[in-house]
Design a protein around this motif. Structure first.
Motif, PDB file in Angstrom:
ATOM      1  N   THR A 251       0.834  -1.197   0.000  1.00  0.00           N
ATOM      2  CA  THR A 251       0.000   0.000   0.000  1.00  0.00           C
ATOM      3  C   THR A 251       0.876   1.257   0.000  1.00  0.00           C
ATOM      4  OG1 THR A 251      -0.130  -0.046   2.417  1.00  0.00           O
ATOM      5  CG2 THR A 251      -1.871  -1.177   1.193  1.00  0.00           C
ATOM      6  N   PRO A 252       0.372   2.365  -0.557  1.00  0.00           N
ATOM      7  CA  PRO A 252       1.183   3.589  -0.654  1.00  0.00           C
ATOM      8  C   PRO A 252       1.558   4.139   0.716  1.00  0.00           C
ATOM      9  CG  PRO A 252      -0.743   3.697  -2.084  1.00  0.00           C
ATOM     10  CD  PRO A 252      -0.934   2.509  -1.199  1.00  0.00           C
ATOM     11  N   ARG A 253       2.714   4.764   0.776  1.00  0.00           N
ATOM     12  CA  ARG A 253       3.130   5.407   2.015  1.00  0.00           C
ATOM     13  C   ARG A 253       2.262   6.634   2.272  1.00  0.00           C
ATOM     14  NH1 ARG A 253       7.216   3.389   4.520  1.00  0.00           N
ATOM     15  NH2 ARG A 253       7.503   5.275   5.765  1.00  0.00           N
ATOM     16  N   LEU A 254       1.971   6.892   3.526  1.00  0.00           N
ATOM     17  CA  LEU A 254       0.980   7.897   3.890  1.00  0.00           C
ATOM     18  C   LEU A 254       1.439   9.331   3.646  1.00  0.00           C
ATOM     19  CD1 LEU A 254      -0.324   6.334   7.221  1.00  0.00           C
ATOM     20  CD2 LEU A 254      -1.339   6.195   4.937  1.00  0.00           C
ATOM     21  N   ALA A 255       2.733   9.579   3.672  1.00  0.00           N
ATOM     22  CA  ALA A 255       3.235  10.947   3.503  1.00  0.00           C
ATOM     23  C   ALA A 255       2.767  11.560   2.187  1.00  0.00           C
ATOM     24  CB  ALA A 255       4.761  10.956   3.583  1.00  0.00           C
ATOM     25  N   ALA A 256       2.552  10.724   1.174  1.00  0.00           N
ATOM     26  CA  ALA A 256       2.133  11.235  -0.132  1.00  0.00           C
ATOM     27  C   ALA A 256       0.743  11.849  -0.089  1.00  0.00           C
ATOM     28  CB  ALA A 256       2.168  10.110  -1.163  1.00  0.00           C
ATOM     29  N   TYR A 257      -0.053  11.491   0.923  1.00  0.00           N
ATOM     30  CA  TYR A 257      -1.414  11.997   1.017  1.00  0.00           C
ATOM     31  C   TYR A 257      -1.564  13.122   2.037  1.00  0.00           C
ATOM     32  CZ  TYR A 257      -2.388   7.516  -1.276  1.00  0.00           C
ATOM     33  OH  TYR A 257      -2.390   6.451  -2.133  1.00  0.00           O
ATOM     34  N   TYR A 258      -0.489  13.492   2.701  1.00  0.00           N
ATOM     35  CA  TYR A 258      -0.611  14.452   3.787  1.00  0.00           C
ATOM     36  C   TYR A 258      -0.562  15.882   3.247  1.00  0.00           C
ATOM     37  CZ  TYR A 258      -0.126  16.574   8.380  1.00  0.00           C
ATOM     38  OH  TYR A 258      -0.344  17.319   9.513  1.00  0.00           O
ATOM     39  N   PRO A 259      -1.590  16.705   3.545  1.00  0.00           N
ATOM     40  CA  PRO A 259      -1.643  18.066   2.994  1.00  0.00           C
ATOM     41  C   PRO A 259      -0.662  19.046   3.631  1.00  0.00           C
ATOM     42  CG  PRO A 259      -3.833  17.265   3.635  1.00  0.00           C
ATOM     43  CD  PRO A 259      -2.823  16.345   4.240  1.00  0.00           C
ATOM     44  N   THR A 291       1.477   2.021  11.842  1.00  0.00           N
ATOM     45  CA  THR A 291       0.954   3.210  11.167  1.00  0.00           C
ATOM     46  C   THR A 291       1.212   4.460  11.998  1.00  0.00           C
ATOM     47  OG1 THR A 291      -0.759   1.831  10.175  1.00  0.00           O
ATOM     48  CG2 THR A 291      -1.098   4.207  10.114  1.00  0.00           C
ATOM     49  N   HIS A 292       1.067   4.328  13.310  1.00  0.00           N
ATOM     50  CA  HIS A 292       1.379   5.453  14.203  1.00  0.00           C
ATOM     51  C   HIS A 292       2.817   5.913  14.016  1.00  0.00           C
ATOM     52  CE1 HIS A 292       2.975   7.054  18.027  1.00  0.00           C
ATOM     53  NE2 HIS A 292       1.796   7.644  18.144  1.00  0.00           N
ATOM     54  N   ALA A 293       3.741   4.971  13.985  1.00  0.00           N
ATOM     55  CA  ALA A 293       5.156   5.319  13.814  1.00  0.00           C
ATOM     56  C   ALA A 293       5.406   5.988  12.463  1.00  0.00           C
ATOM     57  CB  ALA A 293       6.016   4.070  13.962  1.00  0.00           C
ATOM     58  N   GLU A 294       4.741   5.511  11.425  1.00  0.00           N
ATOM     59  CA  GLU A 294       4.931   6.113  10.105  1.00  0.00           C
ATOM     60  C   GLU A 294       4.419   7.549  10.068  1.00  0.00           C
ATOM     61  OE1 GLU A 294       3.452   5.539   5.474  1.00  0.00           O
ATOM     62  OE2 GLU A 294       3.342   3.838   6.862  1.00  0.00           O
ATOM     63  N   ILE A 295       3.253   7.796  10.674  1.00  0.00           N
ATOM     64  CA  ILE A 295       2.714   9.156  10.700  1.00  0.00           C
ATOM     65  C   ILE A 295       3.655  10.096  11.425  1.00  0.00           C
ATOM     66  CG2 ILE A 295       0.862  10.553  11.722  1.00  0.00           C
ATOM     67  CD1 ILE A 295      -1.074   8.307  10.997  1.00  0.00           C
TER      68      ILE A 295
END
Length: 386
Positions: A251-259, A291-295
């Motif tokens: 699944t895509p890394r979350l940083a790409a979706y963060y505004p 997921t918490h650590a990635e955020i």
């Protein structure tokens, strides 16, 4: 006998004038401050006496923060939301705890701003959190009635070209956005907006992996919606960016979706025990920690578990709830947890079975969850870095 001669009359008149001055004119002159000597005496401080200093009014104390430091709020989402509070009442009775936030959903295809929905939640002592969804949810309802598989339902409801992210960013919905912005501004108390959640999946039309959306479109759409509200003066909004837990390296890394922090106040995670990749028993840590650590690699905004629940498929629902509440204090940056109190794909309600309700009530009885919300409070937008 006294003879009245001219010199004597003059002397008498002069004397009379002097007496008049002494008893009438001179005291008035001194009292009126026109005597240089009197004014000088009044201006000079008396030795050893400190002249009083006029005190300025004390500044008003800052409004209380929600939730206070070291506390975690408990929220709830039901299938009826503010349209019918009976599911909320059942949750409150089972938990023996008053939730402080209510999450409810409204879809763009059918929903117009309705102040009454927000005011009803506020009147119950809860902060409203709007799950704002740019789609036609009736397509989802129709697919479910056809008894299709979960993946078939996902593919059908995710294909809604009218709600492509590029159309949102290009201003096609601006009049609709402004109508909500003006309405929410008029409330005069804080509300949260959880816009286009779970964007890292493939089951909604606002996900970049579906509906003809392209990489980068989600951030552009989010920022555009945020800016429309800002220009409308809707500064009473707490913006909640809410991703689904990462369940696979594919699944895509979350940083790409963060505004970006300038556009977000709270970050959120959705995760459940008992469905999909988490069907087998997994602890709260096993579901959320990664997921918490990635955020935390790209933002330190306060974090909310924006949806969670547990099934009782393996008979371990009460155990999972107990473990979750034991684990939460290890995450001091988690300021809230919202329970999905719905019987949908599975029965996530805390009252089923009764042992789950008991475990939940024992968990929220801890001092950490002793929180109250009021319209005068200011939502917390910073957190202490670990």
């Amino acid at each position: 006998m006294l003879r009245l001669t001219v010199p004597r009359v003059v002397l008498a008149l002069v004397g009379l004038l002097l007496l008049t001055y002494a008893f009438a004119v001179a005291p008035a002159t001194v009292a009126g401050g026109r005597s240089d000597q009197a004014a000088d005496r009044l201006a000079r401080p008396t030795p050893g006496v400190v002249a009083p200093v006029e005190s300025s009014p004390s500044p008003a104390p800052p409004p209380p923060v929600f939730p206070p430091a070291g506390r975690t709020f408990i929220g709830v989402m039901t299938d009826k939301g503010p349209h019918d509070f009976r599911p909320l009442d059942r949750f409150t009775a089972a938990a023996r705890h008053q939730p402080q936030v209510m999450l409810f959903s409204e879809g763009w295809a059918t929903a117009t701003f309705d102040r009454a929905l927000f005011d009803r939640i506020k009147a119950r002592g809860m902060m409203p959190m709007l799950g704002w969804e740019p789609w036609n949810y009736r397509i989802d309802q129709t697919a479910r009635k056809q008894k299709l598989t979960a993946r078939q339902i996902d593919r059908l409801r995710a294909n809604q070209p009218r709600y492509r992210l590029a159309r949102i960013a290009d201003g096609h919905f601006d009049s609709y956005l402004r109508s909500w912005a003006v309405g929410i501004r008029s409330l005069g108390y804080p509300v949260a907006i959880r816009f286009a959640h779970e964007m890292n999946g493939d089951w909604y039309p606002w996900c970049e992996l579906t509906n003809g959306n392209r990489p980068g479109d989600y951030v552009k759409a989010w920022r555009h919606v945020h800016d429309v509200f800002r220009r409308a003066g809707a500064t009473n909004v707490t913006w909640v960016w809410s991703a689904n837990v990462r369940w696979s390296d594919s699944t895509p890394r979350l940083a790409a979706y963060y505004p970006g922090d300038a556009y977000v106040d709270w970050v959120g995670i959705t995760g459940y025990y008992g469905t999909g990749a988490f069907s087998r028993y997994l602890s709260f840590d096993a579901i959320f920690k990664r997921t918490h650590a990635e955020i935390r690699t790209f933002t330190h905004k306060p974090l909310v578990i924006t949806e969670t629940g547990a099934s009782n498929g393996a008979g371990r629902k009460a155990e999972w709830i107990k473990q979750a509440f034991r684990t939460l204090p290890a995450y001091p940056d988690i300021i809230g947890l919202i329970w999905f109190e719905v019987n949908k794909e599975l029965d996530w309600r805390i009252g089923s079975p009764p042992a789950a309700a008991k475990a939940f009530a024992q968990g929220v009885a801890a001092a950490r969850y002793d929180v109250r919300w009021s319209p005068e409070m200011v939502p917390r937008t910073t957190t202490t870095r670990r």
